[in-house]
Design a protein around this motif. Structure first.
Motif, PDB file in Angstrom:
ATOM      1  N   ASP A  76     -36.000  22.666 -13.861  1.00  0.00           N
ATOM      2  CA  ASP A  76     -36.610  22.619 -15.187  1.00  0.00           C
ATOM      3  C   ASP A  76     -35.572  22.880 -16.276  1.00  0.00           C
ATOM      4  N   ARG A  87     -36.072  22.589 -20.176  1.00  0.00           N
ATOM      5  CA  ARG A  87     -36.779  23.626 -20.929  1.00  0.00           C
ATOM      6  C   ARG A  87     -35.875  24.815 -21.246  1.00  0.00           C
ATOM      7  N   ALA A 144     -37.347  15.638 -21.403  1.00  0.00           N
ATOM      8  CA  ALA A 144     -38.346  15.625 -20.331  1.00  0.00           C
ATOM      9  C   ALA A 144     -38.167  14.392 -19.450  1.00  0.00           C
ATOM     10  N   ASP A 191     -41.310  24.177 -12.990  1.00  0.00           N
ATOM     11  CA  ASP A 191     -41.476  22.943 -13.779  1.00  0.00           C
ATOM     12  C   ASP A 191     -42.956  22.623 -13.991  1.00  0.00           C
ATOM     13  N   ASP A 209     -44.942  22.173 -16.579  1.00  0.00           N
ATOM     14  CA  ASP A 209     -45.412  21.187 -17.550  1.00  0.00           C
ATOM     15  C   ASP A 209     -45.401  19.763 -17.002  1.00  0.00           C
TER      16      ASP A 209
END
Length: 267
Positions: A154, A157, A166, A192, A194
């Motif tokens: 991730d 982020r 993304a 991760d 999202d």
């Protein structure tokens, strides 16, 4: 990314189910095979041990252990005990203490990720990283592991030193999943949260840290609804603070210490 960021470096083991990928599951095994690939079911108990002397006697069907630190004999020994074995790798960060660290060019090394000797990778550079990660997954396959747990998935982020998006993360995570699947290995999505709706179809299970502490466990439901295990740990919340919800959601949950040694307290 493992959280919280400034605690101890993780290195761990998780109890695993039966033999090598490709062998049909016996009736009492909490998982199934998809062709040559194992897929653990929701609620499957596990052990995650990345540090200390490996304790192979935890009575659970899945172990998650460091891929570099353990050899084929260790994996085979866990298989003889009826475990499936997951290979822990860092795929989104460089680690100076790994034997292949010198193969990563400086151009792909970003900011430190909060763990000693680790730096984020420029995951846009798949021309550089794909062969390096393929070699790591080859190692897991050659040692007889059943699955891969790729960590630091991730980066977009976090403050990596690169303008990651993304879309960059989705592309890279799917690349890692493909590398595992091409070798007959299952693969887990690490944190991760999202991007779970976009990635649940690409991964065979999920690994999560501290979703209860951060009020995020509901976001893992797509994996459970797809019949895929969510291997979950908490570090700071006592078991009576997260186990009831974990059971309701169908998570495979336990309390661990940050160093991820042998100690565990399962729900």
């Amino acid at each position: 990314m493992r959280r919280p960021i400034l605690l101890l470096v993780l290195l761990s083991l998780v109890a695993g189910c039966t033999s090598t990928a490709g062998r049909a599951n016996p009736p009492d095994e909490p998982g199934r095979t998809l062709g040559e690939r194992w897929q653990p079911r929701p609620g499957t108990p596990w052990q995650w041990q990345l540090s200390g002397r490996l304790d192979p006697e935890v009575d659970v069907p899945v172990y998650d252990i460091d891929g570099f630190h353990h050899d084929a004999d260790t994996v085979a020994g866990l298989h003889r005990r009826g475990r499936k074995v997951i290979c822990y790798l860092s795929t989104g960060a460089w680690e100076e203490f790994r034997p292949d660290a010198g193969k990563f060019p400086r151009a792909v090394l970003g900011r430190g990720n909060g763990w000693p000797g680790e730096r984020w990778l420029d995951i846009r550079r798949t021309d550089v990283l794909e062969p390096l990660m393929a070699a790591r997954v080859d190692m897991c396959r050659d040692k007889g592991f059943d699955a891969v747990e790729p960590d630091n998935m991730d980066g977009y982020r976090n403050r990596t030193g690169f303008p990651l998006t993304a879309a960059d993360q989705l592309r890279y995570n799917r690349l890692i999943a493909r590398l595992a699947h091409e070798r007959g290995l299952a693969v887990g999505l690490k944190n991760d949260l999202d991007q779970i709706p976009e990635l649940v179809g690409d991964f065979d299970f999920a690994v999560n840290e501290q979703c209860a502490q951060y009020g995020e466990c509901d976001t893992l439901t797509p994996f459970v609804e797809a019949g895929k295990a969510v291997f979950h740990v908490e570090y700071e919340v006592p078991t009576d603070g997260f186990c009831p919800e974990a059971r309701r959601l169908g998570l495979s949950s336990m309390l661990k210490k940050y160093e991820l040694g042998a100690w565990r307290r399962a729900c």
